[in-house]
Scaffold this motif. Structure first.
Motif, mmCIF file in Angstrom:
data_model
loop_
_atom_site.group_PDB
_atom_site.id
_atom_site.type_symbol
_atom_site.label_atom_id
_atom_site.label_comp_id
_atom_site.label_asym_id
_atom_site.label_seq_id
_atom_site.Cartn_x
_atom_site.Cartn_y
_atom_site.Cartn_z
ATOM 1 N N PHE A 58 3.340 2.747 -7.237
ATOM 2 C CA PHE A 58 1.852 2.278 -7.602
ATOM 3 C C PHE A 58 2.175 1.140 -8.893
ATOM 4 C CE2 PHE A 58 -1.603 1.878 -10.390
ATOM 5 C CZ PHE A 58 -2.472 1.181 -9.525
ATOM 6 N N MET A 59 3.138 1.705 -9.852
ATOM 7 C CA MET A 59 3.639 0.660 -10.802
ATOM 8 C C MET A 59 4.203 -0.512 -10.416
ATOM 9 S SD MET A 59 4.704 3.410 -13.596
ATOM 10 C CE MET A 59 5.350 2.217 -14.722
ATOM 11 N N PHE A 60 5.093 -0.540 -9.433
ATOM 12 C CA PHE A 60 6.005 -1.346 -9.006
ATOM 13 C C PHE A 60 5.470 -2.442 -7.932
ATOM 14 C CE2 PHE A 60 9.333 1.240 -10.588
ATOM 15 C CZ PHE A 60 9.386 0.993 -11.986
ATOM 16 N N ASN A 61 4.323 -1.840 -7.189
ATOM 17 C CA ASN A 61 3.365 -2.408 -6.091
ATOM 18 C C ASN A 61 4.311 -2.468 -4.946
ATOM 19 O OD1 ASN A 61 1.375 -3.851 -5.079
ATOM 20 N ND2 ASN A 61 2.317 -5.729 -5.428
ATOM 21 N N VAL A 62 4.930 -1.163 -4.819
ATOM 22 C CA VAL A 62 5.921 -1.117 -3.598
ATOM 23 C C VAL A 62 5.037 -0.280 -2.414
ATOM 24 C CG1 VAL A 62 8.041 0.014 -2.654
ATOM 25 C CG2 VAL A 62 7.987 -0.989 -4.902
ATOM 26 N N SER A 63 4.891 -0.667 -1.441
ATOM 27 C CA SER A 63 4.176 -0.253 -0.017
ATOM 28 C C SER A 63 4.922 -0.033 0.912
ATOM 29 C CB SER A 63 2.752 -0.961 0.205
ATOM 30 O OG SER A 63 3.017 -2.164 0.242
ATOM 31 N N GLY A 64 4.295 0.518 2.119
ATOM 32 C CA GLY A 64 4.958 0.579 3.224
ATOM 33 C C GLY A 64 5.362 2.173 3.807
ATOM 34 N N GLN A 65 6.172 2.422 4.516
ATOM 35 C CA GLN A 65 6.692 3.756 4.970
ATOM 36 C C GLN A 65 7.136 4.558 3.668
ATOM 37 O OE1 GLN A 65 9.448 5.682 5.747
ATOM 38 N NE2 GLN A 65 7.788 7.427 6.792
#
Length: 343
Positions: A58-65
């Motif tokens: 969430f902090m690094f705005n990483v999304s996906g599987q």
């Protein structure tokens, strides 16, 4: 080689001291035979791999599987830690706090279905619940990677050399703090009521105490402590993988029982002694098991040597010295000490 052996001994001593003290709180003092102790250790690891990693995503705005995104978030965190050691230290402290709090909650829920059962049924029920939850963690890859595993940031990425030694130091500091906390807690009226409950629940009930509430509170605290070991183990290896192997009930339930039986029930100093003796024996056996097999002409795999030795030690301790290496001391409050001096 010698320093590596010493470091490994201290590593396992620190982890097992934390787990054994938590189990001593439940079984040694309160008489709760928690055969599901490994669940709390796994919860600590899952708290890091499933919650802390998601916070980083969430902090690094990483999304996906999740399995892929967790690796990306951990890689970004490692780069930041390498430049900013305080971020790594903060992440370590945050991981331990989250693991402790989640361990408390899971421990309280874990004991609820069986809190009113007698000792034998309680032990089997706790073991069964633990195994069911472990299977869920293992086969559900969305929680903390499951059988695939999940990457965790290396909180010591800023260290260029001697990482293992520094991490062992961190584990020993946490183990010391757990020991001090347990000593302070169990030398209060709460600790005395736990011993009374262990000896005779009916007497405790007669004085108006709720046995179920005492059990829930004790297992919650013990689970919170044990979860610290799971979190530290996961942070040391920088991943959560092999839940059914690295976090099995043999390593994190039955062996800690051996340690408190060896060291002495209801005695945290004895538990530390038992954990230390076990750690030394474990590491030396694993290091020199092939040499021992050749020297003694053992006709079976050296893998089983440790299990056989620890089983024999348990039987000998139970038969010849059931009180353990350090015998449980009677409770001596200030009024009792003063009366003993006068009398």
């Amino acid at each position: 080689m010698a320093w590596e052996i010493v470091t490994t001994i201290l590593f396992w001593f620190g982890l097992y001291a934390i787990v054994a003290i938590s189990l001593n709180l439940e079984y040694g003092y309160a008489g709760i035979p928690n055969f599901g102790r490994c669940l709390a250790v796994v919860v600590g690891a899952v708290a890091v791999g499933g919650i802390v990693v998601r916070i980083l995503m969430f902090m690094f705005n990483v999304s996906g599987q999740f399995l892929i995104a967790s690796g990306q978030a951990s890689s970004i965190a490692n780069d930041i830690i390498a430049q900013n050691p305080f971020f790594g230290i903060g992440l370590l402290v945050l991981s331990l706090i989250i693991a402790f709090l989640i361990g408390i909650v899971v421990g309280a829920i874990f004991i609820l279905p069986s809190a009113k059962l007698s000792e034998d049924y309680l032990a089997i029920t706790l073991l069964a619940i633990s195994e069911v939850v472990l299977q869920i963690f293992y086969y559900n890859t969305d929680i903390a990677g499951g059988y695939y595993g999940v990457s965790i940031p290396d909180v010591l990425s800023f260290v260029s050399s001697g990482r293992d030694t520094i991490f062992v130091g961190i584990i020993l500091v946490v183990a010391f703090l757990v020991f001090v906390f347990a000593e302070k807690l169990l030398n209060t009226p709460y600790g005395r009521i736990l011993r009374a409950m262990r000896e005779n629940e009916n007497v405790v009930k007669a004085f108006g105490r709720d046995i179920m509430l005492l059990r829930v509170k004790t297992v919650a605290i013990g689970s919170g402590i044990a979860s610290l070991a799971g979190a530290l183990y996961a942070l040391y290896t920088a991943n959560v993988i092999g839940i059914l192997n690295l976090y099995s009930r043999v390593y994190w339930t039955f062996l800690p029982f051996l340690m408190i039986i060896l060291g002495g029930l209801s005695n945290n100093r004895g538990v530390l002694a038992g954990a230390f003796v076990f750690a030394i024996t474990k590491v030396l056996l694993e290091t020199y098991k092939f040499e021992i097999k050749t020297l003694l002409h053992i006709p079976f795999s050296s893998t089983w040597l440790g299990y056989m030795l620890f089983g024999a030690i348990t039987l000998l301790i139970l038969y010849y010295r059931p009180e353990g290496l350090i015998k449980e001391k009677p409770i001596a409050t200030k009024p009792i000490k003063e009366r003993m001096k006068k009398g």
